[in-house]
Enzyme design. Structure first.
Site, short mmCIF file in Angstrom:
data_model
loop_
_atom_site.label_atom_id
_atom_site.label_comp_id
_atom_site.label_asym_id
_atom_site.label_seq_id
_atom_site.Cartn_x
_atom_site.Cartn_y
_atom_site.Cartn_z
N GLU A 1 0.78 -1.24 0.00
CA GLU A 1 0.00 0.00 0.00
C GLU A 1 0.81 1.28 0.00
O GLU A 1 0.23 2.35 -0.10
CB GLU A 1 -1.07 0.01 1.09
CG GLU A 1 -0.66 -0.21 2.53
CD GLU A 1 -0.38 -1.65 2.90
OE1 GLU A 1 0.71 -2.11 2.51
OE2 GLU A 1 -1.19 -2.28 3.59
N ASP B 1 -3.13 -6.82 9.08
CA ASP B 1 -4.29 -6.70 9.97
C ASP B 1 -5.55 -6.63 9.11
O ASP B 1 -5.48 -6.79 7.89
CB ASP B 1 -4.16 -5.50 10.92
CG ASP B 1 -3.95 -4.19 10.18
OD1 ASP B 1 -4.16 -4.15 8.95
OD2 ASP B 1 -3.59 -3.20 10.83
N TYR C 1 5.53 -4.65 13.04
CA TYR C 1 4.28 -3.95 12.74
C TYR C 1 3.77 -3.22 13.98
O TYR C 1 3.72 -3.79 15.07
CB TYR C 1 3.23 -4.93 12.22
CG TYR C 1 2.04 -4.24 11.61
CD1 TYR C 1 2.22 -3.25 10.64
CD2 TYR C 1 0.75 -4.57 11.99
CE1 TYR C 1 1.14 -2.61 10.08
CE2 TYR C 1 -0.34 -3.93 11.42
CZ TYR C 1 -0.14 -2.94 10.47
OH TYR C 1 -1.21 -2.31 9.92
N ASP D 1 -0.61 -4.69 4.72
CA ASP D 1 -0.30 -4.81 6.15
C ASP D 1 -1.03 -5.98 6.81
O ASP D 1 -2.14 -6.35 6.41
CB ASP D 1 -0.65 -3.51 6.88
CG ASP D 1 0.37 -2.41 6.59
OD1 ASP D 1 1.44 -2.73 6.03
OD2 ASP D 1 0.08 -1.24 6.90
N ARG E 1 0.78 -1.82 14.64
CA ARG E 1 -0.61 -1.92 15.12
C ARG E 1 -0.78 -3.31 15.72
O ARG E 1 -0.97 -4.29 15.02
CB ARG E 1 -1.61 -1.72 13.98
CG ARG E 1 -1.61 -0.30 13.46
CD ARG E 1 -2.79 -0.03 12.55
NE ARG E 1 -2.64 1.28 11.94
CZ ARG E 1 -2.02 1.50 10.78
NH1 ARG E 1 -1.52 0.48 10.10
NH2 ARG E 1 -1.89 2.71 10.31
N HIS F 1 0.76 -10.76 15.90
CA HIS F 1 1.11 -11.57 17.05
C HIS F 1 2.45 -11.26 17.70
O HIS F 1 3.02 -12.08 18.37
CB HIS F 1 0.97 -13.06 16.75
CG HIS F 1 1.56 -13.46 15.45
ND1 HIS F 1 0.91 -14.30 14.59
CD2 HIS F 1 2.70 -13.10 14.85
CE1 HIS F 1 1.65 -14.46 13.52
NE2 HIS F 1 2.73 -13.76 13.65
N GLU G 1 -7.49 -4.20 8.22
CA GLU G 1 -7.53 -3.17 7.19
C GLU G 1 -6.66 -3.58 6.00
O GLU G 1 -7.06 -3.39 4.85
CB GLU G 1 -7.07 -1.82 7.76
CG GLU G 1 -7.36 -0.71 6.79
CD GLU G 1 -7.18 0.68 7.38
OE1 GLU G 1 -6.73 0.77 8.54
OE2 GLU G 1 -7.48 1.64 6.67
#
Ligand SMILES: [Zn+2]
Ligand SMILES: [Zn+2]
Length: 659
Positions: free
Chosen positions: A15, A90, A294, A88, A296, A341, A92
């Protein structure tokens, strides 16, 4: 192995361009890495875009300004034999990947997921691609649709009943409610006076020290006022001071777990003064540059590999005495940890902030993350603590001394604290009183939220998720519901009016446990335990009924009333009230609409205008709610200032006291 299909033409979509560059370094020449520049499709701006009559089917459009990108993506996908969706890790990211797939209609597509952009993690991810996870996509879609339904249907109501241009969001409204309620608690708070007494004491010719009065006659002492304190001081002046207890013990201070999104945002506010939004922007840059995992995440777990590297680093850098026998493992506290995780940590522990090729903000945040990740694997700091109790007739004083024995993890983080030394003492020692120090205090109201404490509250209440804390906090400020005073979050009048309206007419939308339950249901969709349509329907049906009732029953005049006043209307004699209008507060007659009397609301600070010397300085607000100062003679006098003017020379102008 993933590099066996070298003859194939492989397309990887991520992205952002930075992420594409970092990823490109680790992939072979047969991979072409392109960026979608974020979302490629979204709900339309001009209309609801959700068919509430037919299972809430969303109507997606190519996002604004994304025509070129989607054309490029389609062409690249046609030319490729295989498409890898590397967005990414997650919900989103999964949703962005799904939209890309929908737009490109690539026949052969696979999803690759990694939590850090390093050679090893990328190789691992491309060795084990998977199908797109539609459960995650559904969960994200359900969130988007719920937010859309609330936002697009509440806003027109607010335009009619409060003020044009307002908008309300689902989770944001709960955050505003927390801030409004805290402000009310503060307003209702009555400070209580109390007194404390300290005694400066000395043994022989040794260093003096100060102990605090804690008990009288074996009970905790409370002193409400000066008279009471004076009485006790008088008695203490005559008392004999004797050490009755000396207790030495070792105290251990443990390091904190490695960062999650929430704790990183809190620490960045407190240590670096970064807003939650700034922290996430900078963390995004660090992640995309391959420097951190990551960002988030709500997990405090560290991978076995990371633990091994960090422990190796600690042994080499600080020595084995800083290394616990086995690695410290932290338990993730959040009930339903999301998909990511691992905690936030540097990808290479050897890499220090000062050697990064990065901006100043990036270096600062990296250092914060690095310290937390390393410190969490170091042994505790050890202090020798001495508790001394001193009897003074019927009174008891206490003092605590503390000495650092071993710095442990504070070697990494700093902040071991100053030693608080006490002279050697033993039970039975007689002390002489040097002086008594009574001091007046007042109880404090609960503090306003800061971005740090609000993130903490959102997490504890279960109404935020790693991806939502920062957007919630930015949105409530951007919409003018809340503003910052220093680092404190203060509700604006419009925030109070809208919050009260929502509490009265949409109690569920702004209910903490209902919103927390909604978040859990989104988690359940992600895990495949629930379907998204019934979850949205269960929310929407009662919401639509509330909306209808609100449209009929809300009286604009009463919801915009902020305060009653003691003043009477010069035209009809009814009391005047303070109301919220288009440009802020104004006085209105409580007899409205029969009596139309209004007058401007002027908040003065009791000072002449520094510009013209004639007008009064008045407090004004921009449309966004930011406070500034102006002249009451505006527009004749144009003086204005963001800063509150100093009352210069005020003391000199006062008349000297007579007599
Ligand atoms: Zn009137
Ligand atoms: Zn002026």
């Amino acid at each position: 192995m993933w590099y066996d299909r070298r003859e194939m033409n492989k397309l990887v979509v991520v992205e952002s361009p930075t992420k594409a560059r970092t990823l490109g370094k680790f992939l072979g020449e047969e991979f072409k890495v392109v960026s979608s520049m974020g979302h490629v499709r979204d709900l339309p701006k001009s209309e609801l875009g959700v068919d509430v009559e037919h299972d809430f089917q969303p109507h997606y459009l190519i996002a604004k300004g994304k025509k070129k990108t989607t054309t490029m993506l389609k062409k690249a996908a046609r030319e490729a034999d295989l498409l890898f969706l590397a967005t990414d890790p997650d919900r989103e990211g999964e949703a962005i990947a799904w939209h890309i797939l929908e737009v490109t209609k690539a026949p052969k597509a696979q999803r690759v997921v990694f939590h850090e952009i390093t050679e090893e993690a990328i190789a691992e991810a491309f060795a084990h691609p998977r199908e797109l996870d539609l459960k995650l996509v559904d969960s994200q879609q359900a969130r988007r649709i719920l937010d859309r339904l609330v936002g697009y249907q509440l806003s027109p109501l607010l335009w009619r009943k409060v003020r044009a241009g307002l908008s309300a969001g689902r989770v944001q409204s709960v955050a505003v409610r927390l801030i409004v309620e805290r402000e009310r608690e503060r307003e209702a708070f009555k400070p209580q006076e109390y007194w404390e007494i300290e005694a400066r004491l000395q043994k022989g010719e040794q260093q003096t020290f100060t102990a605090k009065l804690v008990e009288k006659g074996g009970k905790k002492i409370t002193l409400g006022g000066k008279e009471e304190a004076d009485q006790v001081v008088a008695e203490l002046k005559e008392a004999d001071y004797e050490v009755v207890k000396v207790e030495k013990k070792e105290r251990r201070r443990y390091p904190y777990p490695p960062f999650t999104t929430s704790t990183l945002q809190q620490a960045a506010v407190n240590v670096l003064g970064f807003s939650a939004a700034r922290t996430m922007r900078v963390a995004q840059n660090l992640y995309e540059a391959g420097l951190i995992t990551y960002h988030r995440t709500d997990s405090v777990t560290l991978s076995e590999k990371a633990l091994k590297e960090i422990r190796g680093f600690i042994r080499k850098e600080y020595g084995s005495s800083y290394l616990p026998e086995i690695a410290n493992r932290y338990k993730t506290r959040v009930r339903l940890a999301q998909e990511a995780h691992e905690a936030i940590r540097p990808t290479k522990v050897e890499l220090r902030a000062e050697s990064l090729e990065a901006g100043g903000d990036e270096k600062k945040l990296y250092e914060l993350i690095w310290r937390q990740a390393v410190a969490c694997q170091v042994v505790p700091a050890v202090y020798e603590q001495v508790n001394v109790e001193i009897k003074a007739d019927g009174y008891l004083f206490k003092v605590v001394g503390s000495k650092l024995l071993f710095d442990g993890f504070t070697r990494v983080t700093g902040g071991a604290g100053e030693d608080k030394g006490l002279p050697e003492q033993k039970v039975g020692d007689k002390l002489s009183l040097v002086e008594l120090l009574p001091s007046q205090h007042f109880t404090e109201p609960p503090p306003r939220y800061t971005e740090a404490t609000l993130v903490k509250a959102l997490e504890e209440e279960g109404i935020g998720r790693p991806s939502t804390y920062a957007p919630i906090i930015s949105t409530i400020q951007g919409r003018g519901y809340v503003s910052k005073e220093g680092n404190q979050l203060r509700p604006e009048d419009v925030g109070i009016v809208v919050s009260d309206l929502l509490v009265a007419y949409f109690p569920k939308v702004v209910d903490l446990s209902f919103t927390a339950r909604m978040e859990e249901e989104l988690d359940e969709i992600a895990k495949g335990e629930r379907q998204w349509v019934p979850v949205v329907a269960e929310f929407y049906e009662p919401f639509a009924k509330d909306l209808e009732k609100a449209q009929q029953n809300i009286d604009k005049s009463s919801v915009t009333t902020l305060e009653e006043t003691a003043e009477s209307c010069p035209e009809c004699g009814k009391p005047l009230v303070v109301k919220l209008g288009k440009y802020g507060r104004f006085y209105s007659c409580s007899g409205f609409p029969e009596c139309k009397f209004t007058k401007p609301f002027i908040e003065t600070i009791g000072m002449k205008c520094p510009g013209c010397g004639e007008g009064e300085v008045i407090v004004k607000r921009t449309r966004r709610g930011k406070i500034f100062y102006g002249c009451s003679r505006y527009p004749k006098c144009q003086w204005a200032s963001w800063r509150k003017p100093e009352k210069e020379g005020e003391e000199d102008e006062k008349e000297p006291p007579q007599g």
